[in-house]
Design a protein around this motif. Sequence first.
Motif, PDB file in Angstrom:
ATOM      1  N   ILE A  40     -14.210  37.779  15.458  1.00 15.12           N
ATOM      2  CA  ILE A  40     -14.852  37.223  14.258  1.00 15.12           C
ATOM      3  C   ILE A  40     -13.917  37.358  13.065  1.00 15.12           C
ATOM      4  N   GLN A  41     -13.255  38.504  12.969  1.00 16.11           N
ATOM      5  CA  GLN A  41     -12.380  38.727  11.813  1.00 16.11           C
ATOM      6  C   GLN A  41     -11.259  37.705  11.746  1.00 16.11           C
ATOM      7  N   VAL A  64     -16.426  43.558  10.252  1.00 14.87           N
ATOM      8  CA  VAL A  64     -15.932  42.284   9.720  1.00 14.87           C
ATOM      9  C   VAL A  64     -15.933  42.363   8.202  1.00 14.87           C
ATOM     10  N   THR A  65     -14.831  41.950   7.574  1.00 11.16           N
ATOM     11  CA  THR A  65     -14.747  41.933   6.121  1.00 11.16           C
ATOM     12  C   THR A  65     -14.515  40.516   5.625  1.00 11.16           C
ATOM     13  N   VAL A  66     -15.319  40.103   4.646  1.00 13.68           N
ATOM     14  CA  VAL A  66     -15.169  38.792   4.016  1.00 13.68           C
ATOM     15  C   VAL A  66     -14.624  38.995   2.611  1.00 13.68           C
ATOM     16  N   ALA A  98      -7.699  43.649   7.299  1.00 14.46           N
ATOM     17  CA  ALA A  98      -8.895  43.162   6.621  1.00 14.46           C
ATOM     18  C   ALA A  98     -10.075  44.090   6.780  1.00 14.46           C
ATOM     19  N   SER A  99     -10.190  44.768   7.915  1.00 11.18           N
ATOM     20  CA  SER A  99     -11.430  45.487   8.179  1.00 11.18           C
ATOM     21  C   SER A  99     -11.306  46.997   8.189  1.00 11.18           C
ATOM     22  N   ILE A 109     -20.646  44.770   8.435  1.00 14.17           N
ATOM     23  CA  ILE A 109     -20.108  43.619   7.710  1.00 14.17           C
ATOM     24  C   ILE A 109     -19.915  44.029   6.264  1.00 14.17           C
ATOM     25  N   CYS A 110     -18.752  43.728   5.699  1.00 15.04           N
ATOM     26  CA  CYS A 110     -18.468  44.025   4.302  1.00 15.04           C
ATOM     27  C   CYS A 110     -18.090  42.739   3.576  1.00 15.04           C
TER      28      CYS A 110
END
Length: 362
Positions: A40-41, A64-66, A98-99, A109-110
């Motif tokens: 997903i990342q 996962v980081t957005v 990223a995560s 999730i962030c």
Amino acid sequence: MKKRHFTYLACTATLLGTFAGTAPASAAHRTLVVHPGESIQKAVNAARSGDTVLVLAGTYRGSVTVRTAGVTLRGVGHRTVIKPAAKTSATPATSKKASVTCSGNGNGICVVGGKNKALRNVTVADLKVTGFSRTGLWSMGTDHLTVRRVTADDNGQWGIAQEHSTRGVFRENTARGNGDAGLFLANNVKAEQGAADSKGALVERNHLEDNRIGITVRRLRNLTVTSNYLTDNCAGVFVVGDENKPRAGALTVSDNRLERNNKYCPKTARLPYLKGSGIVLTGTEKALVTRNTVIGHSGRSPLSGGIVLFKSFVGATSERNRITGNHLENNAPADLVNQEAAKRKNAFDGNSCRASKPAGLC
């Protein structure tokens, strides 16, 4: 077995109709599809503003980081499940940068904005996040974040949490069995400071069950908590202020249904034990609590009761709040509890109830 790469859907109408429910995307607004076994990342990292990362049914391991504005991260409902990475698995090189903060802090999730620039218009929807040691979905430094139809179960601290953010929308989510609040909104988690203006944040039609507290709003102003269902928590809705200025409050808690939030939770450094609390205001001002249904709460904690105004443990009073038009029944020690002095000018009017402390509020 050779691992597939996530798929771009830019013009395949059939697939978009099946998974995304939208018209074919243009090249400027792509749908990046993640299949079981894929990262997903990696898809989130490749997404641009306006893109959707669509995560198909399956169990996905890792955080996962957005960090990109305007991105939508969406699953296909409770069949899209995000869980912690296996302890024996190394973080993939494509997602480590990223995560690492998200996973390192025990979050699922962030959604993270910059220090001085809010991350705008991110949406997280239609998935389940469960089993993380801290928070299922955590956000900081966002504006117009939308979280809808997310299930956050059995996380160590909060189910869904936000700080340093404005105009968030939390709608039709489910949070069960989390160690602290199912849904937690605050100005700042670590620092003591005045209440922040959330600029109209909305917490609407969520289901909160078997958490320590269903919904906590801490040191915020200008938001609405409405039409939520809360049951079997230790406390239903907690609006928390303190002695800092601006004061917490100037918000609305309306049209919620709270039933039998009678779970027992032991005391903490800040609070006595919790059991049997419906809606609690502590250290708040100018809050409107209206048209709520509060039924079947029972306990002997200082915070027990249907709707409770409580002087905070740091001495901050609750002042000029209005509790009106609520329906309360079978709450103990009383349907309405006001522990503030009369001169604080808190108003109780038009409520349907049988018992109050002090007498005369019903």
